[in-house]
Enzyme design. Sequence first.
Site, PDB file in Angstrom:
ATOM      1  N   ASP A   1     -40.141   2.428 -32.342  1.00 41.34           N
ATOM      2  CA  ASP A   1     -39.280   3.353 -31.564  1.00 41.34           C
ATOM      3  C   ASP A   1     -38.892   4.606 -32.550  1.00 41.34           C
ATOM      4  OD1 ASP A   1     -36.925   3.650 -29.899  1.00 41.34           O
ATOM      5  OD2 ASP A   1     -35.724   3.098 -31.464  1.00 41.34           O
TER       6      ASP A   1
ATOM      7  N   GLU B   1     -42.895   3.509 -27.760  1.00 36.56           N
ATOM      8  CA  GLU B   1     -41.966   3.931 -26.854  1.00 36.56           C
ATOM      9  C   GLU B   1     -42.444   5.534 -26.338  1.00 36.56           C
ATOM     10  OE1 GLU B   1     -37.493   4.580 -25.338  1.00 36.56           O
ATOM     11  OE2 GLU B   1     -37.833   3.236 -26.982  1.00 36.56           O
TER      12      GLU B   1
ATOM     13  N   ASP C   1     -32.331   0.424 -33.999  1.00 37.78           N
ATOM     14  CA  ASP C   1     -33.776   1.092 -34.209  1.00 37.78           C
ATOM     15  C   ASP C   1     -34.897   0.140 -34.583  1.00 37.78           C
ATOM     16  OD1 ASP C   1     -33.166   4.016 -33.619  1.00 37.78           O
ATOM     17  OD2 ASP C   1     -31.898   3.542 -35.142  1.00 37.78           O
TER      18      ASP C   1
END
Length: 174
Positions: free
Chosen positions: A8, A67, A139
């Site tokens: 992420d 992502e 996160d």
Amino acid sequence: MAIILGIDPGSRITGYGVIKQSGNTFSYLGSGCIRVQGDELASRLHQIYNGVSEIILQFQPDKFAIEQVFMAKNPDSALKLGQARGAAIVAATNAKLPVAEYSARQIKQSVVGKGAAEKNQVQHMVTYLLKLPSTPQADAADALAVALCHGHTQQSLIKMSGQASKTVRGRLRK
């Protein structure tokens, strides 16, 4: 069996999550955050690259998923996020890992069942799916969700290819 590293990305905090996939079973191997220091963007990108490279050395993943950038309200933030992604992707490609990218919507849909899920819902489902004793930091949970999304996607593709080959064999017999 595969070891999947999910990322992420962020220009200040980059979450990572590592899982092992054996068929439909997922197990937790590790997660955390790369917290970068300083104001100079080039230095922060270097820290992200080094951090992801260290994680790759430690866990020896077979697959890498990250992502995608979403278009934020602030173009400068989106640009910095894209550069953070680039630093992580370069670390993966230097380690000869295949790179898969997923949108936030795809990740949430895969893990929560709803593409517009809230962060706390993602954290809850990651904790549940991986049978974690406590909830990971946001996160890190997002990065674990990226890894789970990749694992689910790969499983779906395998199932679809198996169904397709059965269909083709069935047609050939007729």
